[in-house]
Design an enzyme around this catalytic site. Structure first.
Site, short mmCIF file in Angstrom:
data_model
loop_
_atom_site.label_atom_id
_atom_site.label_comp_id
_atom_site.label_asym_id
_atom_site.label_seq_id
_atom_site.Cartn_x
_atom_site.Cartn_y
_atom_site.Cartn_z
N ASP B 60 0.91 -1.63 0.09
CA ASP B 60 0.28 -0.04 -0.25
C ASP B 60 0.92 0.87 0.32
O ASP B 60 1.81 1.77 0.20
CB ASP B 60 -1.02 -0.18 1.26
CG ASP B 60 -2.12 1.74 1.36
OD1 ASP B 60 -2.92 0.81 0.50
OD2 ASP B 60 -1.16 2.70 1.64
N GLU B 62 0.87 5.20 0.54
CA GLU B 62 0.12 7.15 0.78
C GLU B 62 0.57 8.01 0.02
O GLU B 62 2.15 7.74 -0.16
CB GLU B 62 0.53 6.87 2.28
CG GLU B 62 -0.01 6.40 2.98
CD GLU B 62 -1.37 6.03 2.97
OE1 GLU B 62 -2.36 6.98 3.23
OE2 GLU B 62 -2.34 4.83 3.07
N HIS B 210 -4.79 4.12 7.37
CA HIS B 210 -4.32 5.57 6.52
C HIS B 210 -3.07 5.34 6.86
O HIS B 210 -2.47 6.39 7.19
CB HIS B 210 -5.17 6.70 6.85
CG HIS B 210 -6.17 6.32 6.57
ND1 HIS B 210 -6.47 6.62 4.74
CD2 HIS B 210 -7.77 6.53 7.11
CE1 HIS B 210 -8.34 6.52 4.34
NE2 HIS B 210 -8.93 6.70 5.69
N ASP B 215 -2.89 -0.08 5.70
CA ASP B 215 -3.67 -0.67 4.68
C ASP B 215 -2.92 -1.97 4.34
O ASP B 215 -3.75 -2.26 3.69
CB ASP B 215 -4.07 1.10 3.82
CG ASP B 215 -4.73 2.41 4.48
OD1 ASP B 215 -5.10 1.57 5.76
OD2 ASP B 215 -5.33 2.99 3.85
#
Lengths: 645, 249
Positions: B60, B62, B210, B215
């Site tokens: 994942d 960000e 988050h 995540d």
């Protein structure tokens, strides 16, 4: 590696016993070895008889059931584990094939710790060793819905040498396989000769098809032949102990120990499917434990002077407590404790009688019986709660009545005092054999009970209940049977009394709405603590008692009463079963709380803080209270009808 | 979807054909060892073996926003899944310096403030490290094209070719396994395949939502469910999983 990057996972593991004892760095290292697994509902995670678990599982969400499959395809529910609890430890530590089956009850997410790391922790960390050898012990009793989780923390101060070893050893490993056998027609002398030559303490007496009929032990030879005067040429069949108690080789050593204590025997035959495989004696167990199990009861027999009674409190109580801790079903524990308490009471009476005789007060002027009342009367006094008792003796002719009453009152007063010395405190407002009202002849007792039912006389209503749980301890049960008959007869003519007795219930109605961290009492108050006795056991026991009185049942124990009530169709089998489970569950929980408090050096009480319970425990407690409330509703309906009629 | 192949085998066959062509094109060149390693990513996949027996890396990212063309990566998080289990000890987690300001809007989401990334390395360096972590494992991501886009930008810039690993998309798995067939690609209930929705559906507790790592863990736990679901339908092979969850081309 440094700190684990997901602090909340670490926080979760940190709260799991015994991981809470790990230091910060060690915890990080342990978490880094873990894996997260998902098991869908219904999946068999560990199969009984299959390979041992490869990981220790810590449940993050969901729950599993631990069961023991039976030969006939059924299963015995051993435990239910929920969030923050573990499974897989037993087969992992034993390394043999898995004994229990573990199945996901709901979708389960679990953290798995590989076997190698787990074993390393158990070897290195005493808290892990204690916790898991202990949970091993509690796992090994296939007890229905065993809430033994309660015992997880109560194991400090174990100094009796009876530890994981005992819990882990199987009967099959400790038994003597070189069994000496003979036929029932063998002469006793011949059997004794064989025993001496083979240097064994017992010979198993087998029938033609090799089935064990009985056992002849050193004790039998001493008690029945040497002291009892049986003919040494008589066939063994006439002298042997019968039947021989049999235990399965896969049973655990401590189960053998409980069995021996329960039946007060020193030997058990080990067999499987009718085949005799060996014999296990208390000597074999002593090898593991350093203490002979039957010794608990024998120590009691060895007491010769009232002064030694204090020792009971100091020396035997820890042993008894330890046995309770090893535990089993509630029934088992209660039986064990009452057996012990009854023998203690008998012993005290015996010693006091001797003492009175030696002081020139003479022998008992009439036959008598000690009446255990309340929890002791119900055989439910697992803990040293306060004493409640009475004394009943045969009617005496008028000229000897006064002297007789004095003699029995002295006996009563001394016995009560000694029971107190042995650890049973005096109740603030209890009935005691030292009080003239509860130390009477047959007619006096009959009158007292009639007065009670007619609601005149000394005893006021709220205390009346436990009085009806009378049971004769030691000696003949004739007195108790006589009084029971009278009570039943009087109650038949006075249904109003039962209705009023039933109405005592709502005062102690069980709290139902406890959710999450607090308890909402039905009266609307917020309570942080829950009293297991006041809110749980008392209403249940009382409700069952009222129904039992109504039916004129002779049984006094709650579980026996329930069984009889179900047989008569007063309550359905399912409902009786539910009540039984609720009773057992709360009883076990209470015993555990008590032991925990004792271990921590606190004053024991029956209070639990719901917030400190696991979700599964809370759920079961809640279910139990719901059942108790149902019982109260049933009683209310029953007696409302009666009043209208 | 029109361009999605009905056969997982064909999909892998084409990927392998492209991979062979690429190797042919690059033969004899002096490649970066990391690039060379990545060229072998498809060699050991066994289509008819259970998916569970393969190794996966769940990724994942960000970012500073949702527009791949102008936004940058601020953190990379990944877990490895082996034997169907998420290994807590094999974690990739690093912040990246996007080389530009982080928009306030995205700070609100992932709580990474400029101070935290000051010391961080640029995304391409982090990605090359991640490539080492990934090895030949199958890459899994929630809405994989987004993550793969960022990775490929680095791959192409550094090595001249895109990421060779097989890629699975949990959004695709959700669409094919949970939603009703949608031949026209309308995706009215696309929301049902969001990470939050799936986490709720499967009662997966997301420890640190988050964050890239939180995540990634949520995605890994959801992926675990899909794997189990396929197995329970007797479709546990890698072939089936590629067919249903291969990243849309």
């Amino acid at each position: 590696m440094g700190d684990f990057p997901l602090p909340r996972i670490k926080d979760f593991i940190r709260r799991v016993t015994p991981f809470d004892t790990l230091g910060e760095d060690e915890l990080s290292a342990v978490v880094a070895r873990m894996e997260i697994a998902y098991f869908p509902r219904g999946e068999v995670i560990i199969r009984a008889g299959g390979p041992p678990a490869t990981d220790l599982a810590i449940i993050q969400s969901g729950s599993v059931k631990v069961t023991l499959p039976e030969m006939d395809g059924g299963e015995i529910l051993v435990d239910i584990r929920g969030e923050g609890e573990t499974f897989g430890a037993v087969s992992l530590l034993q390394g043999s094939q898995a004994l229990f089956e573990v199945t996901a009850r709901e979708d389960v997410i679990a953290f798995l710790l590989p076997a190698a790391k787990f074993r390393e922790l158990v070897d290195r960390n005493p808290a892990f060793k204690r916790h898991f050898s202990f949970s091993l012990a509690r796992n090994l009793q296939a007890v229905q819905r065993n809430p033994a989780t309660w015992f997880a923390t109560g194991h400090q101060g174990e100094s009796l040498g009876l530890d994981a070893q005992l819990a882990r050893s199987l009967v099959g490993e400790l038994m003597t396989t070189q069994v000496l056998t003979c036929t029932p027609d063998t002469p006793v002398r011949e059997a004794a000769r064989q025993m001496t030559r083979r240097r064994v303490g017992s010979v198993v007496v087998c029938g033609a098809e090799g089935r064990a009929l009985g056992i002849l032990t050193d004790t039998d030879l001493r008690a029945r032949v040497l002291a009892g005067g049986a003919d040494p040429e008589a066939p063994v069949g006439e002298v042997m102990s019968r039947p021989v108690r049999t235990i399965h080789p896969k049973a655990f050593a401590f189960e053998a120990m409980l069995e021996m204590i329960r039946h007060r025997v020193h030997h058990l035959a080990v067999g499987e499917g009718g085949r005799l495989l060996g014999v296990i004696s208390d000597h074999d167990l002593r090898v593991v434990t350093g203490a002979a199990p039957v010794g608990l009861v024998r120590d009691l027999d060895k007491i010769h002077s009232p002064d030694e009674l204090e020792l009971v409190h100091q020396r035997l109580d820890p042993v008894l407590e330890m046995l309770l801790r090893l535990g089993g079903s509630a029934q088992y524990m209660l039986d064990l404790a009452s057996e012990f308490n009854d023998r203690l009471t008998t012993k005290i009476l015996e010693l006091t009688e001797l003492e009175m005789e030696s002081q020139g007060l003479g022998r008992a002027p009439a036959t008598y019986a000690w009446l255990a009342l309340g929890s002791a009367g119900r055989r439910e006094q697992a803990l040293r709660t306060c004493q409640m008792n009475g004394l009943v003796y045969d009617d005496l002719p008028p000229e000897r009545r006064e002297a007789g009453a004095r003699w029995f009152l002295t006996l009563g007063a001394r016995a009560v005092e000694r029971l107190a010395l042995a650890g049973f405190p005096l109740c603030a407002e209890g009935q005691l054999a030292s009080q003239p009202a509860w130390c009477q002849d047959r007619s006096g007792w009959a009158r007292a009970l009639e007065d009670l039912i007619a609601e005149r006389g000394v005893c006021v209503m709220p205390q009346a209940g436990p009085l009806f749980d009378f049971r004769a301890v030691g000696g003949s049960d004739g007195f108790a049977a006589f009084l029971r008959q009278r009570v039943t007869k009087v109650l038949e003519t006075n249904r109003q009394f039962l209705a009023r007795l039933a109405r005592l219930l709502p005062y102690s109605r069980a709290p139902l709405g406890f959710l999450r961290d607090y308890v909402v009492d039905k009266s609307g108050e917020y309570q942080a603590r829950l009293d297991l006795k006041q809110s749980g056991l008392t209403p249940l026991v009382h409700g069952v008692r009222v129904l039992a009185l109504e039916q004129g049942l002779a049984a006094t124990s709650t579980l026996e009463r329930l069984e009889a009530l179900a047989r008569r169709g007063v309550v359905s089998d399912t409902f009786a079963g539910d009540l039984r489970e609720a009773f057992s569950f709360i009883t076990l929980m209470r015993i555990a709380r008590h032991l925990e408090a004792r271990a921590a050096g606190l004053e024991p009480d029956a209070q639990v803080v719901p917030a400190s319970l696991s979700p599964v425990q809370r759920k079961m407690l809640k279910d139990s209270f719901a059942i108790i409330n149902e019982l109260q509703d049933l009683l209310a309906r029953r007696h409302q009808d009666q009043q209208v009629a | 979807m029109a361009e999605s192949f009905q056969n997982g085998g064909l999909r892998l066959y084409l990927a392998r054909a492209r991979n062979r062509w690429l190797r042919f094109r690059l033969r004899g060149r002096d490649l970066d060892p990391r690039a060379l390693a990545n060229l072998g990513a498809l060699d050991n996949l066994r289509l008819d073996e259970p998916a569970r027996t393969h190794r996966f890396v769940v990724l994942d990212l960000e970012t500073t926003g949702l527009d791949p063309n102008k936004d940058r990566v601020v953190s990379v998080g990944a877990f490895r899944v082996v034997g169907g289990r998420v290994r807590l000890g094999e974690v990739f987690s690093e912040l990246c310096n996007p080389g530009r300001d982080i928009p306030v809007e995205s700070i609100k989401v992932h709580a990474i403030v400029p101070d935290m990334i000051h010391q961080a390395r640029p995304a391409w360096e982090v990605f090359l490290d991640f490539l080492g972590f990934l090895g030949h494992d199958i890459l899994v991501a929630h809405y994989a094209p987004f993550d793969v886009y960022f990775m490929n930008r680095v791959m192409k810039g550094q090595f001249g070719f895109p990421l060779q690993n097989l890629v699975l998309d949990t959004v695709e798995l959700c669409r094919t396994l949970l939603l009703k067939p949608d031949p026209y690609g309308v995706y009215l209930d696309f929301k049902k395949c969001g990470l939050d929705a799936l986490a709720e559906l499967f009662a997966v507790e997301v420890p640190e939502r988050h964050t890239a790592l939180g995540d990634a863990l949520a995605t890994a736990l959801i992926f675990q469910r899909f794997m189990q679901k396929l197995e329970s339908q007797g479709r546990g092979s890698l072939r089936e999983m590629i067919k249903l969850g291969g990243m849309a081309a």
